[in-house]
Scaffold this active site. Structure first.
Site, mmCIF file in Angstrom:
data_model
loop_
_atom_site.group_PDB
_atom_site.id
_atom_site.type_symbol
_atom_site.label_atom_id
_atom_site.label_comp_id
_atom_site.label_asym_id
_atom_site.label_seq_id
_atom_site.Cartn_x
_atom_site.Cartn_y
_atom_site.Cartn_z
ATOM 1 N N ASN A 290 41.638 34.956 30.570
ATOM 2 C CA ASN A 290 41.760 34.387 31.911
ATOM 3 C C ASN A 290 41.231 32.955 31.989
ATOM 4 O O ASN A 290 41.041 32.407 33.070
ATOM 5 C CB ASN A 290 41.031 35.261 32.930
ATOM 6 C CG ASN A 290 41.781 36.551 33.208
ATOM 7 O OD1 ASN A 290 42.998 36.609 33.053
ATOM 8 N ND2 ASN A 290 41.060 37.588 33.598
ATOM 9 N N HIS A 292 38.319 31.528 31.318
ATOM 10 C CA HIS A 292 36.952 31.186 31.707
ATOM 11 C C HIS A 292 35.985 31.968 30.820
ATOM 12 O O HIS A 292 36.402 32.832 30.058
ATOM 13 C CB HIS A 292 36.696 31.447 33.199
ATOM 14 C CG HIS A 292 36.930 32.861 33.631
ATOM 15 N ND1 HIS A 292 37.152 33.219 34.930
ATOM 16 C CD2 HIS A 292 36.975 34.032 32.946
ATOM 17 C CE1 HIS A 292 37.318 34.521 35.025
ATOM 18 N NE2 HIS A 292 37.214 35.035 33.830
ATOM 19 N N CYS A 327 32.372 29.889 35.064
ATOM 20 C CA CYS A 327 31.821 28.913 34.129
ATOM 21 C C CYS A 327 32.939 28.488 33.186
ATOM 22 O O CYS A 327 33.632 29.340 32.604
ATOM 23 C CB CYS A 327 30.659 29.516 33.355
ATOM 24 S SG CYS A 327 29.825 28.349 32.258
#
Length: 395
Positions: A290, A292, A327
Site C-alpha cells: 500500500n 507506506h 509514515c
C-alpha cells in the site's frame, strides 16, 4: 470416455476434486489428490504412485463382439484421461493454496492456519519475537481474505473497494502473548472479522500451540478505509458492508471480553521523555504493497526506546498501538518512552484453559511504558503505544 473433473469453485477447493460418480468410482489416485488438497499436505510426494489395478472398476462401454485387446486399450485410455483430469484440476488450484496449512473452519466464518517458527524468526530469548507474531497475524488475516475471494493486489480489498480505490489501513492493534513459541514450534492461529461501526472493521485472533491446543496468545485489531489516491479516510458504505459481512460471525465474537485493557485509552506522552531513540529511518524493505511503512515496523521502532535493563530481564507481555498517521519512506522518526505507573487494580491476563476466558493474576515484577513515535522534522504524532513487561521465566 471419461469426462475431466469439473472446474473448481473460486471459494472452495474441496469440491473441485470430486469426479462425476457416474463416470469414475473413487480410486487411490483421486482420493489421494483430494486428501492432499483438502489437508494442505506440504509436498506433492504425499500423493502415492498409481497402481496398475487402481482403475479396474472403471466401466468401459464396449460391445459383446469387442476383442480383449480393444477392452484393454479402452481401459488404458480411460486410466490416462482420469489421471490427466486430476492433474489438470490440481493445476487450476493455485500452488500456494495446495501447500498452505490453512483453511476456512467448518462454518466458513473464521479461518485457521498453522505456521512453523523458523530460525530467523527467533530473537535473543530463543523464542519468536513479537514482530514475528505480528507478521503471522497479518499473514493469516490476508490469507483468510484471499480464501473467500478477496483481492491479493492489496490487503483484502473487496470488488467495490477496488472500484473506488479504497484500501484497509490499521487504526489500532493490541497483542497479548502468554507464552512465546520457540524455534520449530508449530503455532495455530484462528482469525475472524466483524463490523466495527461506520468507519471500519474489527479482526480478532487466537493463537494456540498446535501440539497441545494451549492458548498462548490473543490479539485484536481495528481497520479503517482510506482512499488510495487522496490518502483520506472514508466511511464504510452499505455495499462494502454487505460484501464482507457474509463472511463474519452472525453474533458478536471477541478474542477479549468487552472492557478489557485492549480498549484502554493511551494518553499522549509529553516531553521530556525518560528514554529516546532519535533519527530512525524507514528502509525500503519496510514499505508494504500500500506504499507506506508497514504497521509491523512501528513495533520495532517502539521497542528501540525501551531501556536495556528491561530487555535483559523482562519479556513483552502485551503491546497496544494507536496509529495516528502514515509514515512515508523519506520520513525520519523519533521513538520516545517513559515508564507508566501500574494501577494496583490492573492485572496481567493469563489464560486458564482454552475457552478464551482470561483470568487475572498479579505480578510484582511487572513494568509498563508509554510510547510516542513522532516525525523528527516537526514533531507530528505518528503513533501512540503502551507496552507491558513481565520478568523472564527461568529456563
Amino acid at each position: 470416455m471419461l469426462k475431466p473433473p469439473p472446474s473448481p469453485s473460486p471459494l472452495s477447493s474441496s469440491s473441485s476434486l470430486t469426479p462425476s460418480s457416474s463416470t469414475v468410482r473413487s480410486s487411490p489416485l483421486s482420493s489421494a489428490v483430494r486428501s492432499a488438497t483438502q489437508c494442505r499436505f506440504p509436498c506433492p510426494s504425499a500423493i502415492p504412485h498409481r497402481r496398475r489395478r487402481s482403475f479396474s472398476s472403471v466401466a468401459v462401454s464396449c460391445s459383446a463382439a469387442s476383442s480383449g485387446s480393444n477392452s484393454a486399450d479402452l481401459a488404458q485410455k480411460s486410466k490416462k484421461e482420469s489421471a490427466n483430469g486430476a492433474a489438470m484440476t490440481m493445476t487450476m488450484i493455485p500452488l500456494a493454496n495446495q501447500l498452505r496449512l490453512g483453511s476456512l473452519t467448518e462454518d466458513g466464518l473464521s479461518y485457521k492456519e498453522s505456521f512453523i517458527v523458523r530460525s530467523y524468526e527467533v530473537g535473543i530469548n530463543k523464542t519468536a519475537t513479537v514482530e514475528t507474531i505480528a507478521n503471522l497475524l497479518q499473514e493469516v488475516g490476508c490469507n483468510h481474505a484471499q480464501s473467500v475471494g478477496y483481492s491479493t493486489d492489496g490487503f483484502a480489498t473487496t470488488p467495490t473497494m477496488r472500484k473506488l480505490h479504497l484500501i484497509w489501513v490499521t487504526a489500532r492493534m493490541h497483542i497479548e502473548i502468554y507464552r512465546y513459541p520457540a524455534w520449530s514450534d508449530v503455532v495455530e492461529i484462528e482469525t475472524w472479522c466483524q463490523s466495527d461501526g461506520r468507519m471500519g472493521t474489527r479482526r480478532d485472533f487466537i493463537l494456540k500451540d498446535y501440539a497441545n491446543g494451549e492458548v498462548t496468545g490473543r490479539a485484536t485489531s481495528k481497520w479503517v478505509m482510506m482512499n488510495q489516491d487522496t490518502r483520506r479516510l472514508q466511511r464504510v458504505t452499505r455495499e462494502i458492508h454487505e460484501e464482507y459481512l457474509i463472511h463474519c460471525p452472525k453474533t458478536l465474537r471477541l478474542a477479549f471480553p468487552e472492557g478489557n485493557k485492549s480498549t484502554k485509552k493511551i494518553t499522549k506522552l509529553e516531553d521530556p521523555a525518560e528514554y529516546s531513540k532519535l533519527g530512525l529511518v524507514p528502509r525500503r524493505a519496510d514499505l508494504d504493497m500500500n506504499q507506506h511503512v508497514n504497521n509491523v515496523t512501528y513495533i520495532g521502532w517502539i521497542l528501540e526506546s525501551i531501556p536495556q535493563e528491561i530487555i535483559d530481564t523482562h519479556e513483552l507481555q502485551s503491546i497496544t498501538l494507536d496509529y495516528r498517521r502514515e509514515c512515508q519512506h523519506d520520513n525520519i522518526v523519533d521513538s520516545l518512552a517513559s515508564s507508566e505507573t501500574v494501577d494496583e487494580a490492573e492485572t496481567i491476563s493469563e489464560l486458564k484453559g482454552t475457552n478464551g476466558s482470561p483470568t487475572g493474576i498479579k505480578d510484582e515484577e511487572f513494568s509498563q511504558f508509554l510510547h510516542l513515535l513522532r516525525l523528527s522534522s516537526d514533531g507530528s504524532e505518528i503513533n501512540r503505544g503502551r507496552t507491558e513487561w513481565r520478568r523472564k521465566p527461568r529456563r
